[in-house]
Design a protein around this motif. Sequence first.
Motif, PDB file in Angstrom:
ATOM      1  N   ILE A 218      -7.790  -3.368   1.505  1.00  0.00           N
ATOM      2  CA  ILE A 218      -7.301  -4.188   1.158  1.00  0.00           C
ATOM      3  C   ILE A 218      -6.286  -5.370   1.087  1.00  0.00           C
ATOM      4  O   ILE A 218      -5.417  -5.359   0.810  1.00  0.00           O
ATOM      5  N   GLU A 219      -7.609  -6.536   0.476  1.00  0.00           N
ATOM      6  CA  GLU A 219      -7.041  -7.821   0.299  1.00  0.00           C
ATOM      7  C   GLU A 219      -6.880  -7.140  -1.216  1.00  0.00           C
ATOM      8  O   GLU A 219      -5.328  -8.022  -1.817  1.00  0.00           O
ATOM      9  N   ASN A 220      -7.700  -6.467  -1.909  1.00  0.00           N
ATOM     10  CA  ASN A 220      -7.248  -6.323  -2.778  1.00  0.00           C
ATOM     11  C   ASN A 220      -5.157  -5.670  -3.239  1.00  0.00           C
ATOM     12  O   ASN A 220      -4.727  -5.746  -4.307  1.00  0.00           O
ATOM     13  N   VAL A 221      -4.754  -4.599  -2.896  1.00  0.00           N
ATOM     14  CA  VAL A 221      -4.033  -3.753  -2.426  1.00  0.00           C
ATOM     15  C   VAL A 221      -2.554  -5.020  -2.411  1.00  0.00           C
ATOM     16  O   VAL A 221      -2.119  -5.021  -2.832  1.00  0.00           O
ATOM     17  N   LEU A 222      -2.501  -5.565  -0.686  1.00  0.00           N
ATOM     18  CA  LEU A 222      -2.061  -6.543  -0.680  1.00  0.00           C
ATOM     19  C   LEU A 222      -1.936  -7.908  -1.111  1.00  0.00           C
ATOM     20  O   LEU A 222      -0.600  -8.127  -1.087  1.00  0.00           O
ATOM     21  N   ASN A 223      -3.091  -8.499  -2.084  1.00  0.00           N
ATOM     22  CA  ASN A 223      -2.545  -9.212  -2.811  1.00  0.00           C
ATOM     23  C   ASN A 223      -2.326  -8.978  -4.441  1.00  0.00           C
ATOM     24  O   ASN A 223      -2.468 -10.284  -5.572  1.00  0.00           O
ATOM     25  N   ASN A 224      -2.160  -7.674  -4.253  1.00  0.00           N
ATOM     26  CA  ASN A 224      -2.027  -7.868  -5.805  1.00  0.00           C
ATOM     27  C   ASN A 224       0.034  -7.497  -6.195  1.00  0.00           C
ATOM     28  O   ASN A 224       0.343  -6.547  -5.787  1.00  0.00           O
ATOM     29  N   MET A 225      -0.726  -8.571  -7.380  1.00  0.00           N
ATOM     30  CA  MET A 225       1.145  -8.849  -8.133  1.00  0.00           C
ATOM     31  C   MET A 225       1.218  -7.805  -9.185  1.00  0.00           C
ATOM     32  O   MET A 225       2.284  -8.900  -9.591  1.00  0.00           O
ATOM     33  N   ASN A 226      -0.045  -7.705  -9.400  1.00  0.00           N
ATOM     34  CA  ASN A 226       0.714  -7.017 -10.796  1.00  0.00           C
ATOM     35  C   ASN A 226       1.400  -5.774 -10.885  1.00  0.00           C
ATOM     36  O   ASN A 226       1.922  -6.021 -11.908  1.00  0.00           O
ATOM     37  N   ASN A 227       1.680  -4.628 -10.008  1.00  0.00           N
ATOM     38  CA  ASN A 227       2.640  -3.839  -9.292  1.00  0.00           C
ATOM     39  C   ASN A 227       3.587  -4.025  -9.635  1.00  0.00           C
ATOM     40  O   ASN A 227       3.750  -4.441  -7.802  1.00  0.00           O
ATOM     41  N   PRO A 228       4.837  -4.441 -10.265  1.00  0.00           N
ATOM     42  CA  PRO A 228       5.994  -5.088  -9.579  1.00  0.00           C
ATOM     43  C   PRO A 228       6.088  -3.869  -8.544  1.00  0.00           C
ATOM     44  O   PRO A 228       7.293  -4.686  -7.701  1.00  0.00           O
ATOM     45  N   ASN A 229       6.233  -2.183  -8.934  1.00  0.00           N
ATOM     46  CA  ASN A 229       7.305  -1.707  -6.943  1.00  0.00           C
ATOM     47  C   ASN A 229       6.678  -2.479  -6.231  1.00  0.00           C
ATOM     48  O   ASN A 229       6.640  -2.084  -5.062  1.00  0.00           O
ATOM     49  N   LEU A 230       4.677  -2.257  -6.239  1.00  0.00           N
ATOM     50  CA  LEU A 230       4.425  -2.683  -5.117  1.00  0.00           C
ATOM     51  C   LEU A 230       4.326  -3.550  -3.957  1.00  0.00           C
ATOM     52  O   LEU A 230       5.017  -3.878  -2.789  1.00  0.00           O
ATOM     53  N   LYS A 231       4.587  -4.848  -5.368  1.00  0.00           N
ATOM     54  CA  LYS A 231       5.227  -6.134  -4.724  1.00  0.00           C
ATOM     55  C   LYS A 231       6.627  -5.649  -3.752  1.00  0.00           C
ATOM     56  O   LYS A 231       6.704  -6.520  -2.988  1.00  0.00           O
ATOM     57  N   LYS A 232       7.644  -5.408  -4.850  1.00  0.00           N
ATOM     58  CA  LYS A 232       8.452  -5.083  -4.419  1.00  0.00           C
ATOM     59  C   LYS A 232       8.799  -4.512  -2.649  1.00  0.00           C
ATOM     60  O   LYS A 232       9.216  -4.762  -1.983  1.00  0.00           O
ATOM     61  N   PHE A 233       8.289  -3.458  -2.854  1.00  0.00           N
ATOM     62  CA  PHE A 233       7.902  -2.456  -1.568  1.00  0.00           C
ATOM     63  C   PHE A 233       7.563  -3.741  -0.624  1.00  0.00           C
ATOM     64  O   PHE A 233       7.791  -3.146   1.030  1.00  0.00           O
ATOM     65  N   LEU A 234       5.995  -4.332  -0.764  1.00  0.00           N
ATOM     66  CA  LEU A 234       5.544  -4.857   0.636  1.00  0.00           C
ATOM     67  C   LEU A 234       6.492  -5.798   0.637  1.00  0.00           C
ATOM     68  O   LEU A 234       6.910  -6.591   2.126  1.00  0.00           O
ATOM     69  N   GLU A 235       7.333  -6.735  -0.222  1.00  0.00           N
ATOM     70  CA  GLU A 235       8.577  -7.615   0.475  1.00  0.00           C
ATOM     71  C   GLU A 235       9.162  -6.816   1.096  1.00  0.00           C
ATOM     72  O   GLU A 235       9.638  -7.819   2.358  1.00  0.00           O
ATOM     73  N   ARG A 236       9.816  -6.098   1.056  1.00  0.00           N
ATOM     74  CA  ARG A 236      10.925  -5.310   1.943  1.00  0.00           C
ATOM     75  C   ARG A 236      10.332  -4.527   3.159  1.00  0.00           C
ATOM     76  O   ARG A 236      10.501  -5.171   4.353  1.00  0.00           O
ATOM     77  N   VAL A 237       8.950  -4.205   3.224  1.00  0.00           N
ATOM     78  CA  VAL A 237       8.461  -3.614   4.520  1.00  0.00           C
ATOM     79  C   VAL A 237       7.621  -4.614   5.513  1.00  0.00           C
ATOM     80  O   VAL A 237       7.975  -5.107   6.780  1.00  0.00           O
ATOM     81  N   GLU A 238       7.684  -5.885   4.722  1.00  0.00           N
ATOM     82  CA  GLU A 238       6.663  -7.094   5.607  1.00  0.00           C
ATOM     83  C   GLU A 238       8.343  -8.149   6.030  1.00  0.00           C
ATOM     84  O   GLU A 238       7.917  -9.157   7.540  1.00  0.00           O
ATOM     85  N   PHE A 239       9.095  -7.336   5.218  1.00  0.00           N
ATOM     86  CA  PHE A 239       9.948  -8.665   6.010  1.00  0.00           C
ATOM     87  C   PHE A 239      10.458  -7.569   7.125  1.00  0.00           C
ATOM     88  O   PHE A 239      11.054  -8.234   8.106  1.00  0.00           O
ATOM     89  N   SER A 240      11.269  -6.532   7.150  1.00  0.00           N
ATOM     90  CA  SER A 240      11.237  -5.618   8.487  1.00  0.00           C
ATOM     91  C   SER A 240      10.218  -5.413   9.456  1.00  0.00           C
ATOM     92  O   SER A 240      10.404  -4.973  10.523  1.00  0.00           O
ATOM     93  N   ASP A 241       8.853  -5.865   9.458  1.00  0.00           N
ATOM     94  CA  ASP A 241       7.704  -5.545   9.743  1.00  0.00           C
ATOM     95  C   ASP A 241       7.416  -7.316  10.738  1.00  0.00           C
ATOM     96  O   ASP A 241       6.921  -7.042  11.745  1.00  0.00           O
ATOM     97  N   LEU A 242       8.573  -8.050  10.153  1.00  0.00           N
ATOM     98  CA  LEU A 242       8.409  -9.240  10.635  1.00  0.00           C
ATOM     99  C   LEU A 242       8.243  -9.601  12.933  1.00  0.00           C
ATOM    100  O   LEU A 242       9.418  -8.437  12.856  1.00  0.00           O
TER     101      LEU A 242
END
Length: 242
Positions: A218-242
């Motif tokens: 969990i930590e490695n993936v959710l804090n992985n900012m090396n993959n720009p697509n994952l980063k973008k995806f997480l920003e989007r879902v975490e925003f809608s998940d607030l």
Amino acid sequence: MDALIAAKELVKKYGDKTVLNGVNVKIDKGDVVAIIGPSGSGKSTLVRCLAGLEKYDGLVTLNGAPIMDAKTAKGKIGMVFQSFNLFPHYTVLKNVAYPYHTIKKINKTDSLRKAKTLLEKMHLEDTQNQYPSTLSGGQKQRVAIARALIMEPEIIIYDEPTSSLDPELAYEVFETIKNLADNGYTMIVVTHQISAVRHFANKIVFMEHGNICVEGSIENVLNNMNNPNLKKFLERVEFSDL
Ligand SMILES: Nc1ncnc2c1ncn2[C@@H]1O[C@H](COP(=O)(O)OP(=O)(O)O)[C@@H](O)[C@H]1O
Ligand SMILES: [Mg+2]
């Protein structure tokens, strides 16, 4: 030691469209794996292949033995769907007892007894004589989980189990999943609800365009900012998940 469930070079095509692009994944006993990724990335197709519900190229194994179809997976892999898929004309008790009776060939009395015990454990005993249409969405999904559990499967796979539920009902379903995780059940959960994933999963798989792009703790993936697509995806879902 063999993984509990593993896919090797899993390819799935619909016509000339490749939906899974040579996926490799291993899930060990006791793992609780969340699969995340954009809509259309192949999450449902992957879990349906793992459960033997689709034809595919490549190899899927359960404890080292190939799973070719739903028949070989029957009873060993439990599936829980977004749309519950309960039998509308059966009571809750009968919905839960039914697969145990018909697939495991256990007699009716023992099947009903086991279903009742399970419903009590899951605090659903008050609903046992109700029909699915009279239940809340959260109760329906927990009955679907009970129906999977009665088979004593080696793994339970959930495909967006809370996507049709209001947040407080989703919470009740995730509580049930967390409880099973704490009791050592092996599970795969496809979901967009990242905040819930943090509470019950030990691994995350991020899919995109039919590939697993990032996987790990969990930590490695959710804090992985090396993959720009994952980063973008997480920003989007975490925003809608607030
Ligand atoms: N039965 C089908 N026939 C044709 N294309 C399909 C079928 N099922 C899924 N697809 C396509 O496969 C891709 C992956 O779908 P799916 O596994 O449902 O993605 P996800 O669950 O990540 O949203 C999508 O482009 C979808 O349109
Ligand atoms: Mg899907």
